[in-house]
Every structure is written in structure tokens, then in C-alpha cells.
Design a protein around this motif. Structure first.
Motif, short mmCIF file in Angstrom:
data_model
loop_
_atom_site.label_atom_id
_atom_site.label_comp_id
_atom_site.label_asym_id
_atom_site.label_seq_id
_atom_site.Cartn_x
_atom_site.Cartn_y
_atom_site.Cartn_z
N ARG A 154 0.83 -1.20 0.00
CA ARG A 154 0.00 0.00 0.00
C ARG A 154 0.87 1.26 0.00
O ARG A 154 0.64 2.19 -0.78
CB ARG A 154 -0.91 -0.02 1.23
CG ARG A 154 -1.81 1.21 1.35
CD ARG A 154 -2.56 1.21 2.67
NE ARG A 154 -3.28 2.44 2.88
CZ ARG A 154 -4.59 2.58 2.76
NH1 ARG A 154 -5.33 1.54 2.42
NH2 ARG A 154 -5.16 3.76 2.97
N LEU A 158 0.80 3.83 -3.28
CA LEU A 158 0.28 5.18 -3.10
C LEU A 158 1.39 6.22 -3.25
O LEU A 158 1.17 7.29 -3.84
CB LEU A 158 -0.39 5.32 -1.74
CG LEU A 158 -1.66 4.49 -1.53
CD1 LEU A 158 -2.21 4.71 -0.12
CD2 LEU A 158 -2.72 4.86 -2.56
N ARG A 167 -2.26 12.20 -0.75
CA ARG A 167 -2.31 11.12 0.22
C ARG A 167 -2.75 11.62 1.59
O ARG A 167 -3.35 10.88 2.36
CB ARG A 167 -0.95 10.41 0.31
CG ARG A 167 -0.53 9.74 -0.98
CD ARG A 167 0.55 8.70 -0.76
NE ARG A 167 1.68 9.20 -0.01
CZ ARG A 167 2.70 9.85 -0.57
NH1 ARG A 167 2.71 10.10 -1.87
NH2 ARG A 167 3.72 10.25 0.18
N ILE A 174 -7.41 8.18 -2.84
CA ILE A 174 -6.74 6.98 -2.31
C ILE A 174 -7.59 5.75 -2.58
O ILE A 174 -7.08 4.70 -3.01
CB ILE A 174 -6.47 7.15 -0.81
CG1 ILE A 174 -5.40 8.23 -0.59
CG2 ILE A 174 -6.03 5.84 -0.17
CD1 ILE A 174 -5.19 8.61 0.85
N ASP A 175 -8.89 5.85 -2.36
CA ASP A 175 -9.77 4.71 -2.58
C ASP A 175 -9.80 4.29 -4.04
O ASP A 175 -10.00 3.10 -4.34
CB ASP A 175 -11.18 5.05 -2.11
CG ASP A 175 -12.12 3.86 -2.17
OD1 ASP A 175 -11.84 2.88 -1.43
OD2 ASP A 175 -13.09 3.89 -2.95
#
Length: 276
Positions: A154, A158, A167, A174-175
Motif C-alpha cells: 500500500r 500510493l 495522500r 486513495i480509494d
């Protein structure tokens, strides 16, 4: 819309607009929801066909790692355009692709120029994946298969795709990355990522063959593909120009949708007058 290809079904969402059709193909690691923030603006100029690549959205899972992946994607893209012509409107389409989708559109325009009226690529590096990116992906893919979108996977994804500001302040953006990569078909997603990143080849040859009006959009925060590299490529093409979006990394459609939509709409207006 569902399109049968040699790699399995592709699913596409249609957003109604004017008669001319634009096909949108998303970046790796996300799906067609990454375009959601520009859809309302773009549908004023085109009917939109938002494709989900294999292993993402409602499209079929990729069954194996594919060596000649972009070649096979172009075959799938040709099938998409053919079905668009049958069901929506005859003639070529305007292609808008982000990274992976930009690679597909670039090669499609090069080898099947009758299918592409105009081409826009967004944050789409022309060279093959850098050694640093290959090392990172090779390291993270086995971890992703084992634990999914957690921990270093993750963090690495990201950090590579979104700026620090996004972020810290934009959970919806982000989703748009975390949700597609958190589906239970991790093995299929890993095969698509391997095929699309580790097996990516240099596409300078394709850029040299493209003759349709082309806009290549770079960002100021993606080290793998700088504005100067983008401008150098477009300067050698027949009918191309470059543009730069600031304050964004790999996904301008999430980080600066208004600015991206304005560039796209302006380009479509000009390309349309030159290429009816």
C-alpha cells in the motif's frame, strides 16, 4: 458494453454525450473509476466509453502473464472500437489513455490509423520501464499476492502514484487505487501488472508512426517521464504537441481533474476542426 477478446471479456461503461465517441482506458493499478472526476466535463464534448482493463472492474481476469502484452491489448482495443462503431457511431474514435491506456492508444494509432481520429496520452512513458521501477515491482508483487493492499504494498503504490498532498487530504483519490487493488483476484491483478509493467517495451517506434492529431500530457512529479522527455518525443512526431500538468504525479484525473479536462476539451475542439 461487453467486448470479447482473445484475453477474455472487456467491460466498458457508456456515458452518453454528443455523437462523436471517445474511448478512455485507465492506468495500471486502478480502473475506470479513476476517470470519474472528469466525466461530467468530458461528456459535454463526447460520448464516453470507459474501458476496464483485464483483471479490473467487471472485465475478465487475465489468465496468464503475457509477454507481448501491449500487442494483445491493441487487438482488444481494436475489438472495442469495432463494437463502438457497430453500436454507437461509425468511424474512428478519439482515444484518451492514462499510462497503460496511453500505451494501448499510441500503438493502436500507429498500426491501425483508420480507427483513431485523435490521441491523448496522460502520464504515459514511452521508454520501457526503468530498472528502478522493475526492481520495485518485482519486489512488491510476491508480497501483494501474499498479503494484498497492506503494509509496504500500500505504501509503495500510493507513494508512486499520488503526491504527498493527495495522500494526506484526499481519501476518495486513495480509494480509487486501494479499492481496485483490494479485490480478491490478487493473482490475476498481479499477472496484469507483471505483463503491463515488467514486460513493457519501448514505444518510440509507435510514436514515430502516429499521424493523427496527438496530445501527450506529462506531469511535473513523475521522475520516470519528465516534461522535457515528453516534449522531445512530440517534437519529432507528425502532428503532436505536449502539455504539462503541475502538482500531480501519475494520475492527473484524480489530482487535478479540472485542469486535465480543460486540456482535453480544448484539444478535442482543435483536433475536430482538423480531422472531421
Amino acid at each position: 458494453m461487453r467486448i470479447m477478446t482473445d484475453l477474455g471479456w472487456l467491460d466498458a461503461r457508456i456515458v452518453s454525450g454528443p455523437p462523436r465517441v471517445a474511448v478512455l482506458w485507465h492506468s495500471m493499478f486502478t480502473d475506470s473509476r479513476s476517470w470519474n472526476r472528469v466525466v461530467e466535463d468530458l461528456r459535454e464534448s463526447r460520448t464516453l466509453v470507459l474501458v476496464d482493463g483485464w483483471s479490473f472492474g467487471k472485465s475478465a481476469d487475465l489468465g496468464q502473464v503475457v509477454d507481448d502484452f501491449i500487442d494483445r491489448c491493441v487487438q482488444g482495443a481494436s475489438a472495442v472500437v469495432s463494437q463502438v462503431q457497430d453500436e454507437l457511431a461509425p468511424g474512428p474514435v478519439d482515444w484518451l489513455g492514462s499510462a497503460w491506456g496511453g500505451h494501448v492508444g499510441l500503438q493502436l494509432a500507429a498500426v491501425q490509423p483508420d480507427l483513431v481520429r485523435s490521441l491523448i496520452t496522460v502520464s504515459t512513458p514511452i521508454p520501457a520501464a526503468s530498472a528502478a521501477m522493475r526492481r520495485q515491482v518485482k519486489m512488491l508483487l510476491p508480497v501483494y499476492r501474499a498479503i494484498g493492499m497492506r503494509g509496504p504494498v500500500r505504501q509503495g503504490l500510493l507513494g508512486g502514484m499520488l503526491t504527498d498532498r493527495t495522500r494526506q487530504s484526499d481519501p476518495e483519490a486513495i480509494d480509487a487505487l486501494v479499492a481496485p487493488m483490494s479485490r480478491p483476484n490478487r493473482g490475476a491483478i498481479a499477472r496484469t501488472v507483471h505483463s503491463g509493467v515488467l514486460n513493457r517495451k519501448d514505444l518510440a517506434w509507435a510514436a514515430a508512426l502516429v499521424t493523427c492529431p496527438t496530445l501527450m500530457i506529462a506531469t511535473d512529479d513523475r521522475g520516470e517521464w519528465s516534461p522535457s522527455e515528453c516534449a522531445k518525443i512530440t517534437s519529432a512526431m507528425k502532428d503532436a504537441r505536449s502539455a504539462v500538468l503541475t502538482g500531480t504525479r501519475a494520475l492527473p484525473s484524480l489530482e487535478c481533474p479540472g485542469e486535465l479536462a480543460a486540456l482535453v476539451i480544448d484539444f478535442w475542439a482543435g483536433a475536430g476542426s482538423r480531422n472531421p
